[in-house]
Structures are given as C-alpha cells and as structure tokens.
Design a protein around this motif. Sequence first.
Motif, PDB file in Angstrom:
ATOM      1  N   ALA A 193      55.525  88.312  29.911  1.00 29.88           N
ATOM      2  CA  ALA A 193      56.018  88.367  31.406  1.00 29.88           C
ATOM      3  C   ALA A 193      55.543  87.052  31.837  1.00 29.88           C
ATOM      4  N   ARG A 194      54.460  87.025  32.240  1.00 29.47           N
ATOM      5  CA  ARG A 194      53.714  85.485  32.391  1.00 29.47           C
ATOM      6  C   ARG A 194      54.459  84.120  31.881  1.00 29.47           C
ATOM      7  N   LYS A 195      54.371  83.576  30.679  1.00 28.05           N
ATOM      8  CA  LYS A 195      55.085  82.818  30.671  1.00 28.05           C
ATOM      9  C   LYS A 195      56.677  82.901  31.117  1.00 28.05           C
ATOM     10  N   TYR A 196      57.650  83.957  31.153  1.00 31.21           N
ATOM     11  CA  TYR A 196      58.779  83.667  31.657  1.00 31.21           C
ATOM     12  C   TYR A 196      58.727  83.566  33.464  1.00 31.21           C
ATOM     13  N   ARG A 197      57.864  84.115  33.845  1.00 31.26           N
ATOM     14  CA  ARG A 197      58.126  83.513  35.248  1.00 31.26           C
ATOM     15  C   ARG A 197      57.812  82.347  35.134  1.00 31.26           C
ATOM     16  N   LEU A 239      60.173  76.700  36.029  1.00 32.77           N
ATOM     17  CA  LEU A 239      59.744  75.002  35.537  1.00 32.77           C
ATOM     18  C   LEU A 239      62.123  75.096  35.309  1.00 32.77           C
ATOM     19  N   ASN A 240      62.172  75.815  35.349  1.00 31.33           N
ATOM     20  CA  ASN A 240      63.976  76.005  35.158  1.00 31.33           C
ATOM     21  C   ASN A 240      64.344  75.277  36.389  1.00 31.33           C
ATOM     22  N   TYR A 241      64.355  76.255  37.321  1.00 33.21           N
ATOM     23  CA  TYR A 241      64.804  76.027  38.465  1.00 33.21           C
ATOM     24  C   TYR A 241      64.572  74.527  39.390  1.00 33.21           C
ATOM     25  N   GLU A 242      63.099  73.919  38.785  1.00 37.25           N
ATOM     26  CA  GLU A 242      63.490  72.964  39.548  1.00 37.25           C
ATOM     27  C   GLU A 242      63.588  71.836  38.575  1.00 37.25           C
ATOM     28  N   ASN A 243      63.916  72.359  37.491  1.00 34.71           N
ATOM     29  CA  ASN A 243      64.748  71.203  36.190  1.00 34.71           C
ATOM     30  C   ASN A 243      66.248  71.098  36.430  1.00 34.71           C
ATOM     31  N   TYR A 267      68.576  68.182  38.381  1.00 33.84           N
ATOM     32  CA  TYR A 267      69.670  67.484  37.309  1.00 33.84           C
ATOM     33  C   TYR A 267      71.185  67.360  38.677  1.00 33.84           C
ATOM     34  N   LEU A 268      71.282  68.727  39.163  1.00 33.05           N
ATOM     35  CA  LEU A 268      72.643  68.772  39.956  1.00 33.05           C
ATOM     36  C   LEU A 268      72.340  67.506  41.284  1.00 33.05           C
ATOM     37  N   GLU A 269      71.494  67.727  41.197  1.00 33.50           N
ATOM     38  CA  GLU A 269      71.008  66.301  42.617  1.00 33.50           C
ATOM     39  C   GLU A 269      71.866  65.151  41.838  1.00 33.50           C
ATOM     40  N   SER A 270      71.301  64.216  40.826  1.00 36.80           N
ATOM     41  CA  SER A 270      71.900  63.677  40.165  1.00 36.80           C
ATOM     42  C   SER A 270      73.062  63.858  39.546  1.00 36.80           C
ATOM     43  N   ASN A 271      73.702  64.414  38.990  1.00 36.07           N
ATOM     44  CA  ASN A 271      74.996  64.174  38.984  1.00 36.07           C
ATOM     45  C   ASN A 271      76.520  65.120  39.588  1.00 36.07           C
TER      46      ASN A 271
END
Length: 395
Positions: free
Chosen positions: A338-342, A347-351, A355-359
Amino acid sequence: MDPPLFVPCDLEQFRDPKKKLAQAPACEELDKLSAQDEISVSSIISALIRPIEPSDEQYRQCDWGIDPKKFLPVKQAVIFKEQLFISKLRNTNCKLSENLKVFFERELKQIGKFCLNVEEAYDGYVIYSSSKMKKGKGITECGHQLKGKYDDQFLLICEKRSETDRIDHAIVEKTLEVRNHADLYLTAIRETKINEETQKFKATIDIKDRDHTFVLDGGIQVLMRHLVCHNFVGTFEYYTMNLYGRVLRCNLVVHKDRKLVRIFYRTYKNAIHIITQQCFNDELQDVAETFMTPEGRIVLHFWRGYNYLLHAVCAPPKKKELIMPKMELMWRQNVVLARKYRELKALNYENTTKYLESNSELADFMQDYVLNVLRYKPSNVLEFSIMFFQNMANS
C-alpha cells in the motif's frame, strides 16, 4: 426432619440389648470413655447428621445414573446458578406422554432467557430469578423478577414476584409479596397495575398446624432440586399461591423411570421426569413437566396450555460466510504494498502531467475520446477504448 439428639447415658443399652429402657439408670456423667466407645460415639453422631440415603434395595432397583457415593450434601445440593433459554414452539405441540423428547431448530424459535441463582444466607437461602423475552413480532418485551428467602428447612420467610406484560396498548404489571410470621399466618399483598390504574389487596392466611410446606415459585425450584439430588421418588405435597392470590394445593410427582431427552445437538440420558400437579375444583391436574439431570440441573421445562419451553442448550451458532475481497483489492491489506502504491501514484501523476505539458496535441485526442464515450455510452468501456485508439492509429 431433625435428627434425634444423642444421649451419652444410653450407651449401656447398646452394650446389653436385653436390658430394658425402663430399667436404665438415671443419666450419669461418664468419667472416661474407652477408645472403642469413642469410635462408636463418633460413628453414631456421623450417622445421625449424615443426609438420609436410599437403602441398598433401592440402589438395586433404580438406576440413578450417578455414583451413590458422590451424593451432594444438603448445602451444595441447592446452591447453584442456572441460565436457561426460552423458546416458542413453531406450529407444533409438545406431546408430554412421549418417552422420547426430541426438539430441533426448525421446531423452536428462541425468544428470551431465564436466569436463576440460589445463594446461601446465614439462616437459609436467598433466591434470585429473572426472565426477559420478546413477544409478538419481537417488538414487545415482557418478563418477571423474583427475590425470595427460605430457611434451612425450605420454609418460606418472604418472597416477592413481579411480572410485566404488554397487552394491546396497555402495560400490565402483577406483583405478589408474601411474608411468613412465626409459622402462624401469612400476609399476602397482591397488586395489579394497568398503565396508571392500580389495585392492591391484602390478605391474611392461617397456616398454623398445617402439615404440608408452603412455598412460592422460587422455593419450588430449590425444593425440586433438593428432591432430585437426594433421590426422592414418589409424590411430594405442598401449597403455593398464584399471582391472583389464590392458594393452590400442589404435588411434585418424581418418577423412578429415567428418560432420554434430545434438544438440538445435545442428548441427555437418565433424565429425571417430574410432573407438577395443581388442584382445581378438588381435582389434581397436570400443569407442567420438568426434566432434570441426576445432579439437579434443568434440562427442559414445559407448561401445559402454553407454547413456551425452558431448555438448557440452544442451537449452535451458524457460521458466518466470509466475504473474500476482490483479488485486485487484497494487496491493500499489505502495508508495504500500500505504501509503494501511494508513492508510485504520486510519481505517475507528476510524470503524466509533465508529459502532457510537453505534448499539447494529446489534449485534443483525449477531449475527442471523452466526447465519444459520453456520446455512445458503451457497456464495455475498455473494449471501446481499444477500438477507438486502434482506429485513430490507422487513420
């Protein structure tokens, strides 16, 4: 019955049986007893104060179901605490004449509990009893409260019993309080209360020179257990009073034959069968039936004319069906996962945002995708999404 007093000066007639009692000398103080005489005196006293036990002939005729050498003393035989269940019969009747009693879960519906506690007082016994059960569709509650005191010979000192019931929209409370005055007379106070209206009556009952015992509900429970533990067989007569203030002549009929009783998943062998009789219009009628263990514990109690039972055991609790969580959610119970998921979620939200800002062209594709989902409302969103982006890649 109290044991006769032992008189030391009468020992001579035991040594010389031919010597008549009338010729016995006056009571004289013995200077010294021999060792043999001391043993004899001790044996006689022990025999006098020991509870009366059945004869060897009775042992051969009756199968008591317990070791005769382990009979309970008087005190231990009546001091106890019991908790019973109250059940209602489902669309059936209890056949009291059957030799074999069998009750299953489909026949009984548990509606309440019954508690009985007998404690020792300095001059007798104190009895507490209470019950609580649900009535009708389980909304209305009713029950009773009892507190009584009896002396060492099970004679009534005082007892108070109250019952609460709900009939239609009225609450009915019945109370009976009886006190014994030096075995000469009883004073009974009966009170009936319906909502706010109360009626109270007081009566005096002469019990002087009455042969049979006068006991109320609490005393009957103690007396019944005392008879069973000391292997009484036959008819025991007594008097009692109901909540309406009527004095009734009653019998406890203890049968010699033992019964087999099955309730739910329990089987009781050598159950003692007791019938309670009450006199109505100078005729004795069976009103209740009790089955007890040789140690005096109630196994089953049933009233004639009522669809209620008191019994010692209930159906075993049903096992609750465990609802297993979905496989994709089971990992949440693991602290490390559960801690790894959070951490990965942040991190995925930030990445993804970077990515959307650059494309920026992806924003138009996502907007088109969402509009198609809202327009067609597919039952399987995943399958629709795969087909949508595959068509977009081929165009």
